[in-house]
Design an enzyme around this catalytic site. Sequence first.
Site: not given
Length: 284
Positions: A63, A124
């Site tokens: 994003d 992540y």
Amino acid sequence: MTEEVQPGFVRLRLDLSYDGTDFHGWAKQAGGRRTVQGEIEDALRTVTRSKETYDLTVAGRTDAGVHARGQVAHVDLPEEVWREHHEKLLKRLAGRLPKDVRVWALREAPSGFNARFSAVWRRYAYRVTDNPGGVDPLLRNHVLWHDWPLDVDAMNEAARALVGEHDFAAYCKKREGATTIRTLQELSLDKGADGIITATVRADAFCHNMVRSLIGALLFVGDGHRGPQWPGKVLAAGVRDSAVHVVRPHGLTLEEVGYPADELLAARSKEARNKRSLPSAGCC
């Protein structure tokens, strides 16, 4: 986006990183917004002197504001273009790309490789500090400041209930026709000597806003607003809880993407397609 490469083309694997601060995410968008995919495809078209744009397929669409250190993508180029440019292509991309995105390696992909569907996990890291003085100015675009003291032990206790295969509907932004079942392989937090708390989050795949929602829930536990059992109860309820906040994107970095051995790539790609349909928009 198949593992089948069309005749006359060669599939290339790209390993890349970017600072997401000034990007509107990975995926190309209408209206001329600046994206990572758009920058790389434009640079690739320019340095190969091609009239058409060759589309990239990426392991994990990030994003707006999310960073990547170990992103992976693939692109199919005509064989004649690859033969003409392959020796100097990496260096030419370095000269053409803006400074906030780099391609570190570019090579022919093994048979059956698909950057998205062949992946077996994505890892992540989310970085946050509870330092009362705030964030080091040199790290301000990569570390979230949480202005309440955080109990990392309580956060790790809460995280353990979330690991495993679950329906993460309570922590995802629902996409029409896309499953929210995921296998969360690791969720752990560690506070470094510099006071930065790094959350490591690894799963076979992620649905939209999943990582940032999980971190939002754990922060609520860490600062004492909720008990360690609360994130697990939210997960079991299976619906979005208004108390779960999606934390800001700048603390999030895609660190690494894992792939199986070369001879298993095609089988993994087929399995991923059959088992689950991944979200078509941004992630985490």
